[in-house]
Design an enzyme around this catalytic site. Structure first.
Site, PDB file in Angstrom:
ATOM      1  N   GLU A 175       5.637  -2.248  12.815  1.00 46.23           N
ATOM      2  CA  GLU A 175       4.381  -2.117  12.083  1.00 46.23           C
ATOM      3  C   GLU A 175       3.177  -1.972  13.010  1.00 46.23           C
ATOM      4  OE1 GLU A 175       4.233  -1.357   9.172  1.00 46.23           O
ATOM      5  OE2 GLU A 175       6.117  -2.025   8.296  1.00 46.23           O
ATOM      6  N   HIS A 221       0.220   6.531   8.998  1.00 43.27           N
ATOM      7  CA  HIS A 221       1.001   5.319   9.273  1.00 43.27           C
ATOM      8  C   HIS A 221       2.448   5.500   8.823  1.00 43.27           C
ATOM      9  CE1 HIS A 221       1.315   0.769   9.487  1.00 43.27           C
ATOM     10  NE2 HIS A 221       2.353   1.058   8.722  1.00 43.27           N
ATOM     11  N   GLU A 222       2.619   5.948   7.582  1.00 48.60           N
ATOM     12  CA  GLU A 222       3.987   6.062   7.053  1.00 48.60           C
ATOM     13  C   GLU A 222       4.767   7.162   7.755  1.00 48.60           C
ATOM     14  OE1 GLU A 222       4.794   3.608   5.303  1.00 48.60           O
ATOM     15  OE2 GLU A 222       2.731   2.942   5.050  1.00 48.60           O
ATOM     16  N   GLU A 226       7.643   3.267   3.888  1.00 50.80           N
ATOM     17  CA  GLU A 226       8.114   4.393   4.676  1.00 50.80           C
ATOM     18  C   GLU A 226       9.556   4.795   4.398  1.00 50.80           C
ATOM     19  OE1 GLU A 226       8.690   0.694   7.426  1.00 50.80           O
ATOM     20  OE2 GLU A 226       7.260   1.373   5.926  1.00 50.80           O
ATOM     21  N   ASN A 227      10.034   4.706   3.165  1.00 44.49           N
ATOM     22  CA  ASN A 227      11.398   5.130   2.866  1.00 44.49           C
ATOM     23  C   ASN A 227      11.640   6.508   3.482  1.00 44.49           C
ATOM     24  OD1 ASN A 227      11.455   2.874   0.900  1.00 44.49           O
ATOM     25  ND2 ASN A 227      10.134   4.236  -0.276  1.00 44.49           N
ATOM     26  N   GLY A 243       0.838  -1.198   0.000  1.00 44.07           N
ATOM     27  CA  GLY A 243       0.000   0.000   0.000  1.00 44.07           C
ATOM     28  C   GLY A 243       0.867   1.240   0.000  1.00 44.07           C
TER      29      GLY A 243
END
Length: 983
Positions: A421, A398-399, A365-366, A362
């Site tokens: 997570e 979230h990210e 998170e880089n 989806g």
């Protein structure tokens, strides 16, 4: 077909063609790589007459490859983990992706890289991860160059070779590296810019009739090694200096802020090429799986919040249409909230977010360059529903939560993935709630995570949150951890922890944890230590029971699988706990931990509408006099569902709760009305209560208009449909639910002015969708006419879609289900012409609703053609088809028939494989289906990240068989008796 497998003539021919094509590709790739390295040496540094070895993905040995004739077995390179002898300090990496295919039709990238590392322990072996890369062979016959920093001299390289199984470039030395000294390892390489959605890969799309290619990345968990040789473990943090060469009409992005691009001329196979060289500011000290680099011709919108540059990148047409505005607006707001929540400043100068046409997850998170599916980032008011908007807000939250928790501070190894997570999955609700305070979104964690993961964690084949480090070694074992346990159970137990500590104490502990371990690595118990420090320094009495600590309480929730059911006897005041299993006759697949399935359980509760002080259950059983009630008084436990457990009561209390639901439902909080329904249905499946008692919780729904109880009931009745939609029970069940939903349908008809308006509340908008979906699926003619009429209007004037975005997925499905080929083909045409991914997703789901088997079979074939269905969407499309009672056996036959191809083509490490297996088999409830499933498991020796899902499917099928046998007659009788037949 029977219970066996067969390969049709068509599939056989396809397999033969595919096999021949693969061989040809490998040969061509080897030749082309050799040409590329020799002709483009200026792009990657002097080659000194180097040549290449081992084409990506090929296990054959090419002439000149340096591979020992006999490799010693059981050596360090046969293990999957890096030794503790070396530690990277920084990398310097230059990559040149080709956005056009060469003469052989291949997309490639060339690269040069050096890593400076420190020797921690004396060694004569360098192991560095490498997968599907083809290296220059230098004049000394080796694949790398080694030099020392400082006054010492580096040992000579004795031999180098590639260990394919464990994905290492092996460098053996003729002397020892000196502990405490630093060295530099230099390589040049070529890789394929494939469309496999992993590592450095390509994404394709069309814009104004022109094919465009994006070079992009997905490194988590173990694919950075597909882009360049690296120490590809989360604890091997380093600083990265990235440079990208790219066409002049494109832009380059990476984790660091880009410097001004410099026009340069490079020599490629076609001669001199004008490109831009873009270098980036060095990164913070970070893990390799968080790296990202992207080349595209995308556009962006931007803003600045507290000196942080925020940019939203997407296809030019999407940016021009304003689809990045919502994400841009909410990103700054969520960043500010998270800075306050963590009490730690955002550590980077920019936050780039980019929407990609092809992306398997989806979002990812880089650090500083977050990648998303288009549906997870782009919002268009004309086609996006309120659920689409919610998904964008929660995924962004979230990210961004990971920027601190996971990126700034990173877990040492993947066995603790759950904390990374799970934490982000919890905090996503908090950030989104701050961004959209009118939604009351924090309550939705109960439906989206708590109830969702209960279904998995109640299986005997579940697993603990934290695994033993030695049990997680291979890439596919790591991928398998990206499941509902890690995400949703992790979120649920952390929410419980925050509640019983108080948010203030919880966030104080988080803040000191992040500060103490910034740019470093931890294990989950480090967080417990800092939370305990926060408890100790809070200066107020805490809710921890005497003699217990954060460690002693939470280790029970983390180190053993499953969760308890709390049974309360309101006649005696006795309360007890035991491990909850959906199938009480099953046995857990993992040995019990030292805690022997006993938890320290926080219990919030109420007695007849009055909230009570929190209790703790620390033993198997206890007597709580306050829980003893008489007369009409009743008890409700797990108030607001903050605890990760189910609750059962004595029969008398259940009957009182049912009476309250019927007469005064507002006496019970909405979130607990949803809980009562969900607990009852699952307690019935586990044989704690009668199934008919669970069904009685749905009787009051006739007058219920709140979303959460309805959604909870429908989620649980879905199981009944899965078990009975092929049996004689189906008709009575349909009649009952049709009767129950009529009031909700009429309520929203009135509220919306005969469907002209949209409800103002976020939850009301969701429940309007439920009203139409259930009314149509149970055959209410007014609803069927309504949805078919809207769809027909659209078919008559395809340029003007009259259906509100909130209702489109439901209306499309209903109309296509009622219709035939004409309706399906119109939907397919609109899907293919859709320029907005969110709209395409609605149509892609709805196309699976047709009742025509031949259309479903055609749709299944499309899933293996990336020109028809993108690779990222293939497995979910098959699951959509399997959700259809007509499509389920077709989908099952399809994946059995094509499994080898699907597994190879779509990647055994793909996170979607467990969803595919579970999705296609969840309706299984017969001995015949069980035999097929067991044979499927026996005939394939590799299911990759779906391995556990196969075992879970077998367990679930056995439980379903038993449940149907025990409940079919009574369920049918109940539905029949509770349905008022028309006079």
């Amino acid at each position: 077909m029977g219970g066996g497998f067969y390969v049709s003539k068509v599939v056989g021919v396809v397999g033969i063609v595919f096999g021949a094509g693969a061989v040809a590709t490998i040969i061509a790739l080897a030749v082309v790589y050799s040409e590329e390295l020799s002709k483009s040496s200026n792009a990657v540094g002097p080659t000194n007459g180097g040549s290449t070895v081992t084409a990506p993905g090929s296990s054959s040995v090419k002439p000149g490859t340096i591979v020992p004739t006999t490799k010693p077995s059981n050596e360090q390179w046969d293990k999957y983990r890096l030794p503790d002898t070396l530690k990277p300090d920084h990398y310097n990496l230059t990559l040149w992706p080709r956005l056009k295919p060469n003469a052989e039709g291949l997309y490639i990238f060339t690269g040069k890289s050096f890593v400076v590392f420190q020797c921690v322990k004396e060694t004569d072996l360098i192991l560095i991860h490498s997968n599907k890369l083809n290296y220059t062979k230098w004049e000394d016959g080796n694949l790398a160059k080694l030099s020392a920093l400082g006054s010492i001299k580096a040992p000579t390289i004795k031999t180098t070779w590639l260990k394919e199984t464990t994905q290492f470039l092996v460098v053996q030395l003729d002397g020892k590296l000196t502990a405490g000294e630093s060295y530099k390892l230099y390589t040049e390489f070529v890789g394929e810019l494939a469309d496999d959605l992993g590592g450095f890969y390509r994404s394709e799309y069309e814009e104004n009739g022109v094919k465009k290619v994006v070079a992009t990345t997905q490194m988590q968990p173990t694919d950075a090694r597909k882009a360049f040789p690296c120490f590809d473990e989360p604890a091997m943090k380093a600083v990265f200096h990235i440079t990208l060469l790219h066409p002049p009409e494109t832009v380059a992005l990476s984790n660091g802020l880009e410097m001004a691009p410099v026009p340069v001329e490079e020599v490629g196979p076609e001669g001199p090429v004008n490109v831009l060289r873009t270098s980036f500011e060095e990164t913070k000290r970070m893990s390799s799986y968080l790296l990202a680099f992207i080349v595209s011709d995308f556009d962006y919108v931007n803003s600045t919040t507290d000196n942080v540059l925020i940019r939203i990148y997407a296809r030019k047409s999407a940016i021009e249409a304003g689809q990045g505005a919502y994400a841009l607006n909410k990103t700054g707001q969520i960043l500010k909230y998270l800075e306050k929540y963590y009490n730690v400043s955002y550590p980077l100068p920019k936050s780039d977010q980019i929407a990609l046409p092809d992306f398997n997850a989806g979002a990812m998170e880089n650090w500083g360059l977050i990648t998303y599916r288009e549906t997870a980032l782009l919002y268009d008011i004309n086609v996006s529903s309120n659920s689409n908007k919610e998904r964008i807000a929660t995924i962004i939250s979230h990210e961004l939560a990971h920027m601190w928790f996971g990126n700034l501070v990173t877990l040492k190894w993947w066995n603790d993935l759950w904390l990374n997570e799970g934490f982000a999955s919890y905090v996503e609700y908090l950030g989104a709630d701050d961004a959209e305070p009118d939604w009351n979104i924090k309550d939705l964690i109960v439906l989206g995570d708590v109830h969702r993961v209960f279904a998995v964690d109640a299986l005997a084949s579940s697993h603990p949150l934290s695994s033993n480090e030695e049990d997680i070694q291979k890439p596919e074992q790591i991928s398998e951890l990206f499941d509902a346990i890690s995400y949703s159970k992790g979120a649920s137990v952390l929410r419980m922890l925050s509640d019983f500590l108080s948010e203030k104490v919880f966030t104080n502990g988080i803040s000191t944890y992040l500060t103490a371990f910034a740019y470093d690595n931890t294990v989950y118990s480090d967080l417990w230590t800092h939370l305990q420090m926060a408890v100790n320094s809070s200066g107020t009495s805490t809710s921890l029971p005497a003699g217990q600590t954060v460690h002693s309480i939470m280790n029970r929730w983390v180190r053993q699988m499953g969760f308890p059911v709390i049974t309360i006897n309101t006649n005696t005041g006795q309360i007890s706990q035991e491990h909850f299993l959906l199938d009480p006759d099953s046995r857990p697949s993992v040995p019990p931990s030292e805690f022997m399935y006993e938890w320290i359980v926080p219990i919030r509760w109420m007695k007849t509408e009055v909230g009570q002080p929190q209790l703790w259950l620390q033993e198997k059983t206890a007597n709580i006099p306050d829980m003893k009630v008489t007369g009409s008084a009743w008890v409700l436990a797990n108030l607001n569902v903050v605890g990760y457990y189910r609750v059962n009561y004595d029969q008398s209390n259940w009957e009182k709760l049912l009476a309250v639901l019927s007469d005064r439902p507002e006496s019970i909080p909405v979130i607990n009305r949803a809980q009562l329904v969900d607990d009852a249905f699952n307690l019935a499946r586990a044989k704690y209560i009668n199934t008919t008692l669970a069904l009685q919780t749905t009787k009051y729904l006739k007058g219920e208009t709140e979303y959460m109880p309805w959604e909870s009931a429908l989620d649980n009745l879905d199981f009944f449909y899965l078990m009975f939609d092929r049996s004689e029970v189906y008709g009575d069940m349909q009649a009952y639910l049709r009767q129950q939903v009529q009031g909700l349908f009429d309520h929203y008809k009135t509220l919306t002015g005969n469907w002209k308006d949209v409800p103002s509340g976020h939850m009301d908008q969701y429940n309007q969708v439920n009203a139409i979906r259930v009314a149509c699926s149970t055959g209410i003619k007014e609803c069927l006419d309504l949805t078919a009429g809207w769809y027909k209007q659209w078919m008559n004037d395809s340029a003007r879609n009259p259906i509100h975005p909130n209702l489109r997925a439901t209306v499309y499905c209903s109309a296509i289900s009622q219709g035939g080929a004409k309706e399906w083909e119109f939907g397919w045409k609109q899907f293919k012409n859709a320029t907005i991914a969110i709209e395409a997703d609605k149509l892609r789901s709805a196309l699976a609703c047709t009742k025509q088997p031949w259309l479903l079979n055609k749709y299944l074939e499309y899933t293996l053609d990336p020109k028809q269905i993108r690779k990222q969407d293939a497995t979910s499309t098959i699951v959509y088809i399997a959700n259809n009672v007509v499509g389920q056996p077709l989908a099952w036959d399809f994946i059995r028939d094509r499994w080898t191809y699907i597994f190879k083509q779509y990647g055994g490490g793909s996170f979607s494989f467990s969803n595919l297996i579970n999705g296609v088999t969840k309706r299984f409830s017969t001995e015949f289906e069980l035999k097929q499933l067991i044979q499927f498991q026996a005939e394939h020796n590799d299911f990759g990240s779906g391995t556990l899902a196969v075992s879970q499917s077998i367990e679930r099928t056995k439980a379903n068989i038993n449940w149907v046998a025990e409940n079919k007659a009574s369920v049918q009788a109940w539905f029949h008796a509770e349905t008022i037949l028309p006079s």
